[in-house]
Structure formats: structure tokens, C-alpha cells
Design a protein around this motif. Structure first.
Motif, PDB file in Angstrom:
ATOM      1  N   TYR A 330       0.814  -1.220   0.000  1.00  0.00           N
ATOM      2  CA  TYR A 330       0.000   0.000   0.000  1.00  0.00           C
ATOM      3  C   TYR A 330       0.847   1.269   0.000  1.00  0.00           C
ATOM      4  O   TYR A 330       0.314   2.360  -0.230  1.00  0.00           O
ATOM      5  N   LYS A 331       2.128   1.153   0.312  1.00  0.00           N
ATOM      6  CA  LYS A 331       3.063   2.290   0.320  1.00  0.00           C
ATOM      7  C   LYS A 331       2.612   3.406   1.262  1.00  0.00           C
ATOM      8  O   LYS A 331       2.849   4.589   1.003  1.00  0.00           O
ATOM      9  N   SER A 332       1.976   3.053   2.351  1.00  0.00           N
ATOM     10  CA  SER A 332       1.505   4.057   3.307  1.00  0.00           C
ATOM     11  C   SER A 332       1.464   3.452   4.701  1.00  0.00           C
ATOM     12  O   SER A 332       1.182   2.261   4.861  1.00  0.00           O
ATOM     13  N   LYS A 333       1.741   4.311   5.695  1.00  0.00           N
ATOM     14  CA  LYS A 333       1.644   3.901   7.095  1.00  0.00           C
ATOM     15  C   LYS A 333       0.385   4.436   7.757  1.00  0.00           C
ATOM     16  O   LYS A 333       0.151   4.197   8.936  1.00  0.00           O
ATOM     17  N   LYS A 334      -0.431   5.170   6.997  1.00  0.00           N
ATOM     18  CA  LYS A 334      -1.630   5.788   7.553  1.00  0.00           C
ATOM     19  C   LYS A 334      -2.811   4.823   7.526  1.00  0.00           C
ATOM     20  O   LYS A 334      -3.059   4.162   6.512  1.00  0.00           O
ATOM     21  N   ILE A 335      -3.540   4.783   8.633  1.00  0.00           N
ATOM     22  CA  ILE A 335      -4.705   3.900   8.723  1.00  0.00           C
ATOM     23  C   ILE A 335      -5.745   4.271   7.673  1.00  0.00           C
ATOM     24  O   ILE A 335      -6.356   3.397   7.050  1.00  0.00           O
ATOM     25  N   GLU A 336      -5.936   5.564   7.432  1.00  0.00           N
ATOM     26  CA  GLU A 336      -6.971   6.009   6.498  1.00  0.00           C
ATOM     27  C   GLU A 336      -6.698   5.588   5.055  1.00  0.00           C
ATOM     28  O   GLU A 336      -7.635   5.539   4.239  1.00  0.00           O
ATOM     29  N   ASP A 337      -5.439   5.297   4.745  1.00  0.00           N
ATOM     30  CA  ASP A 337      -5.090   4.891   3.373  1.00  0.00           C
ATOM     31  C   ASP A 337      -5.236   3.386   3.152  1.00  0.00           C
ATOM     32  O   ASP A 337      -5.079   2.917   2.019  1.00  0.00           O
ATOM     33  N   ILE A 338      -5.502   2.657   4.217  1.00  0.00           N
ATOM     34  CA  ILE A 338      -5.541   1.195   4.124  1.00  0.00           C
ATOM     35  C   ILE A 338      -6.974   0.711   4.237  1.00  0.00           C
ATOM     36  O   ILE A 338      -7.657   0.982   5.230  1.00  0.00           O
ATOM     37  N   ASN A 339      -7.431  -0.001   3.237  1.00  0.00           N
ATOM     38  CA  ASN A 339      -8.761  -0.620   3.296  1.00  0.00           C
ATOM     39  C   ASN A 339      -8.802  -1.815   2.354  1.00  0.00           C
ATOM     40  O   ASN A 339      -8.000  -1.926   1.430  1.00  0.00           O
ATOM     41  N   GLY A 340      -9.733  -2.697   2.643  1.00  0.00           N
ATOM     42  CA  GLY A 340      -9.920  -3.858   1.791  1.00  0.00           C
ATOM     43  C   GLY A 340      -8.771  -4.845   1.755  1.00  0.00           C
ATOM     44  O   GLY A 340      -8.555  -5.522   0.746  1.00  0.00           O
ATOM     45  N   ILE A 341      -8.039  -4.954   2.864  1.00  0.00           N
ATOM     46  CA  ILE A 341      -6.891  -5.882   2.870  1.00  0.00           C
ATOM     47  C   ILE A 341      -7.354  -7.316   2.617  1.00  0.00           C
ATOM     48  O   ILE A 341      -6.656  -8.094   1.953  1.00  0.00           O
ATOM     49  N   ILE A 342      -8.518  -7.661   3.116  1.00  0.00           N
ATOM     50  CA  ILE A 342      -9.017  -9.032   2.960  1.00  0.00           C
ATOM     51  C   ILE A 342      -9.219  -9.382   1.485  1.00  0.00           C
ATOM     52  O   ILE A 342      -9.184 -10.563   1.107  1.00  0.00           O
ATOM     53  N   LYS A 343      -9.407  -8.354   0.642  1.00  0.00           N
ATOM     54  CA  LYS A 343      -9.604  -8.590  -0.789  1.00  0.00           C
ATOM     55  C   LYS A 343      -8.294  -8.551  -1.565  1.00  0.00           C
ATOM     56  O   LYS A 343      -8.099  -9.306  -2.513  1.00  0.00           O
ATOM     57  N   THR A 344      -7.395  -7.653  -1.166  1.00  0.00           N
ATOM     58  CA  THR A 344      -6.128  -7.538  -1.885  1.00  0.00           C
ATOM     59  C   THR A 344      -5.101  -8.569  -1.415  1.00  0.00           C
ATOM     60  O   THR A 344      -4.338  -9.102  -2.216  1.00  0.00           O
ATOM     61  N   MET A 345      -5.060  -8.805  -0.095  1.00  0.00           N
ATOM     62  CA  MET A 345      -4.129  -9.775   0.492  1.00  0.00           C
ATOM     63  C   MET A 345      -4.896 -10.611   1.519  1.00  0.00           C
ATOM     64  O   MET A 345      -4.859 -10.328   2.725  1.00  0.00           O
ATOM     65  N   PRO A 346      -5.609 -11.628   1.057  1.00  0.00           N
ATOM     66  CA  PRO A 346      -6.527 -12.368   1.947  1.00  0.00           C
ATOM     67  C   PRO A 346      -5.868 -12.945   3.192  1.00  0.00           C
ATOM     68  O   PRO A 346      -6.425 -12.842   4.293  1.00  0.00           O
ATOM     69  N   HIS A 347      -4.697 -13.554   3.046  1.00  0.00           N
ATOM     70  CA  HIS A 347      -4.032 -14.166   4.201  1.00  0.00           C
ATOM     71  C   HIS A 347      -3.565 -13.100   5.192  1.00  0.00           C
ATOM     72  O   HIS A 347      -3.747 -13.239   6.409  1.00  0.00           O
ATOM     73  N   THR A 348      -2.973 -12.031   4.671  1.00  0.00           N
ATOM     74  CA  THR A 348      -2.538 -10.937   5.533  1.00  0.00           C
ATOM     75  C   THR A 348      -3.719 -10.332   6.270  1.00  0.00           C
ATOM     76  O   THR A 348      -3.666 -10.098   7.485  1.00  0.00           O
ATOM     77  N   GLY A 349      -4.803 -10.062   5.555  1.00  0.00           N
ATOM     78  CA  GLY A 349      -5.979  -9.446   6.157  1.00  0.00           C
ATOM     79  C   GLY A 349      -6.618 -10.308   7.221  1.00  0.00           C
ATOM     80  O   GLY A 349      -6.934  -9.833   8.333  1.00  0.00           O
ATOM     81  N   LEU A 350      -6.805 -11.577   6.911  1.00  0.00           N
ATOM     82  CA  LEU A 350      -7.468 -12.483   7.851  1.00  0.00           C
ATOM     83  C   LEU A 350      -6.670 -12.629   9.139  1.00  0.00           C
ATOM     84  O   LEU A 350      -7.217 -12.539  10.251  1.00  0.00           O
ATOM     85  N   PHE A 351      -5.358 -12.827   9.016  1.00  0.00           N
ATOM     86  CA  PHE A 351      -4.553 -13.056  10.221  1.00  0.00           C
ATOM     87  C   PHE A 351      -4.199 -11.761  10.943  1.00  0.00           C
ATOM     88  O   PHE A 351      -3.919 -11.797  12.144  1.00  0.00           O
ATOM     89  N   LEU A 352      -4.259 -10.620  10.245  1.00  0.00           N
ATOM     90  CA  LEU A 352      -4.149  -9.354  10.954  1.00  0.00           C
ATOM     91  C   LEU A 352      -5.361  -9.185  11.879  1.00  0.00           C
ATOM     92  O   LEU A 352      -5.226  -8.759  13.030  1.00  0.00           O
ATOM     93  N   PHE A 353      -6.523  -9.543  11.380  1.00  0.00           N
ATOM     94  CA  PHE A 353      -7.757  -9.485  12.183  1.00  0.00           C
ATOM     95  C   PHE A 353      -7.688 -10.446  13.358  1.00  0.00           C
ATOM     96  O   PHE A 353      -7.963 -10.068  14.510  1.00  0.00           O
ATOM     97  N   PHE A 354      -7.298 -11.706  13.108  1.00  0.00           N
ATOM     98  CA  PHE A 354      -7.180 -12.688  14.190  1.00  0.00           C
ATOM     99  C   PHE A 354      -6.129 -12.250  15.214  1.00  0.00           C
ATOM    100  O   PHE A 354      -6.324 -12.374  16.429  1.00  0.00           O
ATOM    101  N   GLY A 355      -4.997 -11.743  14.714  1.00  0.00           N
ATOM    102  CA  GLY A 355      -3.929 -11.306  15.609  1.00  0.00           C
ATOM    103  C   GLY A 355      -4.359 -10.135  16.468  1.00  0.00           C
ATOM    104  O   GLY A 355      -4.045 -10.076  17.668  1.00  0.00           O
ATOM    105  N   SER A 356      -5.093  -9.194  15.880  1.00  0.00           N
ATOM    106  CA  SER A 356      -5.585  -8.046  16.629  1.00  0.00           C
ATOM    107  C   SER A 356      -6.541  -8.485  17.733  1.00  0.00           C
ATOM    108  O   SER A 356      -6.473  -7.993  18.867  1.00  0.00           O
TER     109      SER A 356
END
Length: 453
Positions: A330-356
Motif C-alpha cells: 500500500y506504500k503508506s503507514k496511515k490507517i486512512e489509506d488502508i482498506n480492503g486488505i481481505i480482498k487484496t491480500m486475503p491471508h494478511t488481512g485475515l490473520f491481521l484481524f485474528f492477531g488483533s
């Protein structure tokens, strides 16, 4: 001696990276970190040991295993990640050399039988890790590294003074002897209070926690992972030993207040964070604050603190490694610039959610179990009013962090999927280990019965 093998393997890896294997630093580091992990597992089932230099009980073994697992994962993840940083402040072989010696210092810190030598080991982690903070080579990273050195060094000076007071009060710094004589007196109490403040600085405990969010936010993802997962707990290790030596009521109340204020500060600061790595850094402050509360309360709350530390190490290291994937794509560290991780990077998105969910104590995670024990003991000793306020801060932290993570992972328009790195498997395994820690709790309790009193 077998108990020094994890530290020796990491030290050998650092030396080899520096003197003769500069083109093979990745291979050398993987091999030495694997040997450290294997030897830590073997030590887990070995007899306890004490001598004039070393004191290895079941607490030391658990900490060594925790360091080794995270160390191995971070080295594997660094293989590709360090290559993606184009304008590095240090060379690749220097990165792995510093990473190895940094871990070696932590391994030594949890097996030494002398509070003075433990101070040396934890001080060594500062100088070996400072350049790792600045790897990305921009002004803010260099500023964060400088702030890290200054603030943490102040804390370590305080802990050095504390060590001198303890020696004056007891005529020894041997953990084994101190556990035997159970020292008391005003000089010992003063040294103990200073020791909590000093090492608490390195663990991100209020009020000297201001370095932590900057250092975690500006460090490369694998460095943030190992900082949050094991550097902070290793800094709490001498405080655990201190309360084993003398569980003074005044000392307990002082540590409880610092832990309470750490949780409150982290919870409030999580609300207005706009950068996702800083958000998870404040989560680490909250977890270390809760751990300090558990240590101060003792009994089953101490067991809760160790469970929290152990499970947090795996989950938080996994989360910070996943933030590296997010930044790379995503080339950004801002929360507002990040969305739809589950669609672009499914494994990263899913386990970021589980980890959180795991690090914020969602049931039935091991961290939830650890927090439950700590909060229960708090209510038992300090009453429902204090307990309810602490629960409220923990609950607010849970809501603030997971609300932002859910928006990052699940919101936004449907986007094209990106091929995820094969190294994403490392944080997935770490977060899974955190979740599975719950299954190991009966074994962990039996294993630590000699420590928890």
C-alpha cells in the motif's frame, strides 16, 4: 554448558556475519537461529541449574523458548523484507550481525545469576538494536533511534543506580542468594523502586514510555516484531525476579500504579492514532502494563502475566510482520489509506484481524485468560471500583484498536488481489501459535508451579 547454547549460537551467527560470511549472512542467521530454537526446546526438559554465574529455573526456560521462537521467525521473515528496503542505513550483513548479537544479549539476560550482569545484558540490547531502528534511513527513523537511545539509556542509568543500592543493602547481587536471604530495609526498598522505574523504561511502562511508539513506528517490520515480542518482556524479567526476592506491599502498590497508568495511557492514546504501527505499539504498552500489574499482585495473577507475555510475543510479532506486507503493497503507514486488505491480500488481512483480536484479549484467547486472572486478582485485592476502572480501560483499548483494524481489513471497494509473499507464512504461524497457547495452559501451569507462589 547446555544452558548457554542459545546465546552462544546467536553470538556465533553474529561473528560469522561480520568476519567471513558477508554474502551468506541470511543462511548463517537461519542456521544459528534454528540451532538456538532446538537447544531452547532441549533446555526446556533439562534440570534446573544454578552456579555463581548462571541461574536457570523454569521461568528462565520459558523466556528462552519465547525468545528463540520469535528469533527464528524474525530471521526467516527478514530474508526477503530487508531486500525490499532500498536505501538502507546499514548493509545487509550488518543488519543480521546486529540482529544476532541483540538476541544473544537477551538470551544471556534471562539465564544470569547476577543482577549486575543482567543489567549489562539488557544494556547491551540497547546499543546492538539502536541501528536496527534506523535501517530505513530517513530523518524520522534516525530521530526515533536517537530518542530510543536517550530515553532508554536514562532508564538504564536509573536501574544501574538501583543495582548499586541493592548491593549496598544486601552485599550480594546473586539471585540465588537473594532468594535465600529475603532482604528487607529502606535501602533495599529504595533500590527496588528505582529498579522498577529503570527497567520499566525499557519495557514501555509509564511515564518513560514515550520512546516506544516512535521506535516501533519507524523500525522495519521484523525489528518492530522482535522489539515488541521479546525485548519488552525481557526488560520485565528482572522485575519478576525482584518480586520473587521480596514481595513487599509498598513495592507491589507502586508497581501496580505504574502498570495501571500504562494501561490507561495506552488505551486513551489508541483512540486518536492515525498510523497503524503506532496503534499496535500502544497495544504493546497496554499489554506490558497489565503484565506489570500481574507481577505486582503475585500468585495466580503472576501466572496470568506470564501467560499474557508468552501469548503476546507470538501474536504481536506476527502482527508487526504483517504490517510489513501492508506497507510494501500500500506504500503508506496511515490507517486512512488502508482498506480492503481481505480482498487484496486475503491471508494478511485475515490473520491481521485474528492477531488483533488475540493481542487485545478477545475470548477465548490465551491473552484473555491471562487478563482474566490479573483482573480477578485486582478486584480481590483492590476492590470492584479499581477493578472496574481497569476493566473499562482494557475494554476501551479493545474497541479502539479492533474498530480501526476491522476498517482496514474489511472496508473499501473490491480490489484486485495481490500475490502475497511466501514469507507471510511466518506471521501466520506465529499468530496461530498464540491462539494455540490456550491448549498448553495446563502444562504451563504445572511447569511454573515452582515460580508462582
Amino acid at each position: 554448558m547446555i544452558y548457554t547454547l542459545p546465546a552462544l549460537f546467536a553470538t556465533i551467527g553474529s561473528i560469522l556475519c561480520f568476519i567471513g560470511f558477508r554474502k551468506k549472512e541470511r543462511t548463517v542467521s537461519v542456521f544459528t537461529s534454528l540451532l538456538s530454537l532446538i537447544s531452547s526446546i532441549f533446555i526446556l526438559f533439562s534440570k534446573n541449574y544454578s552456579s555463581s554465574f548462571f541461574y536457570v529455573d523454569n521461568l528462565s526456560k520459558i523466556f528462552s523458548l519465547m525468545i528463540a521462537i520469535v528469533y527464528f521467525g524474525v530471521v526467516i521473515f527478514s530474508i526477503e523484507y530487508i531486500s525490499n528496503i532500498k536505501e538502507r542505513f546499514i548493509k545487509v550483513y550488518q543488519y543480521f550481525m546486529l540482529l544476532n548479537i541483540f538476541v544473544a544479549a537477551m538470551f544471556f539476560s534471562v539465564i544470569l545469576n547476577n543482577l549486575g550482569l543482567i543489567w549489562v545484558g539488557i544494556e547491551a540490547t540497547t546499543f546492538s538494536s539502536a541501528l536496527l531502528v534506523a535501517v530505513e534511513n530517513d530523518f524520522t527513523a534516525l530521530e526515533a533511534a536517537w530518542r530510543y537511545i536517550i530515553i532508554v539509556s536514562v532508564g538504564l542509568v536509573i536501574s544501574l543506580i538501583a543495582t548499586l543500592f541493592l548491593y549496598s543493602a544486601c552485599d550480594t547481587l546473586s539471585i540465588f542468594k537473594l532468594l535465600t536471604i529475603k532482604p528487607t530495609g529502606s535501602l533495599f526498598l529504595l533500590g527496588a523502586i528505582l529498579l522498577i522505574i529503570g527497567y520499566g523504561t525499557k519495557a514501555g511502562i509509564f511515564p518513560m514510555n514515550t520512546w516506544l511508539a516512535d521506535a516501533h513506528g519507524k523500525s522495519p517490520a521484523p525489528v518492530s516484531a522482535i522489539f515488541s515480542a521479546v525485548l519488552l518482556p525481557v526488560s520485565l524479567y528482572p522485575i519478576i525476579r525482584l518480586f520473587q526476592i521480596n514481595h513487599n506491599i509498598l513495592l507491589s502498590e507502586f508497581a501496580f500504579i505504574l502498570g495501571f497508568l500504562s494501561v490507561a495511557t495506552a488505551s486513551i492514546m489508541s483512540l486518536n492514532q492515525t498510523l497503524y504501527k503506532r496503534l499496535f505499539a500502544y497495544s504493546s504498552i497496554e499489554n506490558m502494563g497489565l503484565a506489570l500489574i500481574g507481577i505486582s499482585l503475585g500468585s495466580y495473577a503472576l501466572f496470568g502475566a506470564i501467560v499474557l507475555i508468552f501469548a503476546h510475543a507470538f501474536a504481536k510479532s506476527g502482527i508487526f510482520m504483517l504490517t510489513g506486507n501492508i506497507l510494501h503493497n500500500y506504500k503508506s503507514k496511515k490507517i486512512e489509506d488502508i482498506n480492503g486488505i481481505i480482498k487484496t491480500m486475503p491471508h494478511t488481512g485475515l490473520f491481521l484481524f485474528f492477531g488483533s483480536l488475540a493481542v487485545t484479549g478477545a475470548p477465548p484467547s490465551a491473552i484473555f485468560f491471562g487478563e482474566f486472572l490479573i483482573l480477578s486478582k485486582t478486584i480481590d485485592l483492590y476492590g470492584w471500583l479499581i477493578g472496574s476502572i481497569l476493566i473499562s480501560f482494557v475494554g476501551c483499548g479493545f474497541l479502539f484498536i479492533n474498530y480501526k483494524v476491522i476498517n482496514m481489513v474489511f472496508s473499501g471497494q473490491r480490489k484486485k488481489a495481490i500475490k502475497e509473499s511466501n514469507f507471510t507464512l511466518v506471521p501466520i504461524i506465529n499468530i496461530t501459535l498464540s491462539i494455540l497457547t490456550l491448549i498448553s495452559l495446563p502444562f504451563l501451569y504445572r511447569f511454573l508451579q515452582g515460580v508462582i507462589k
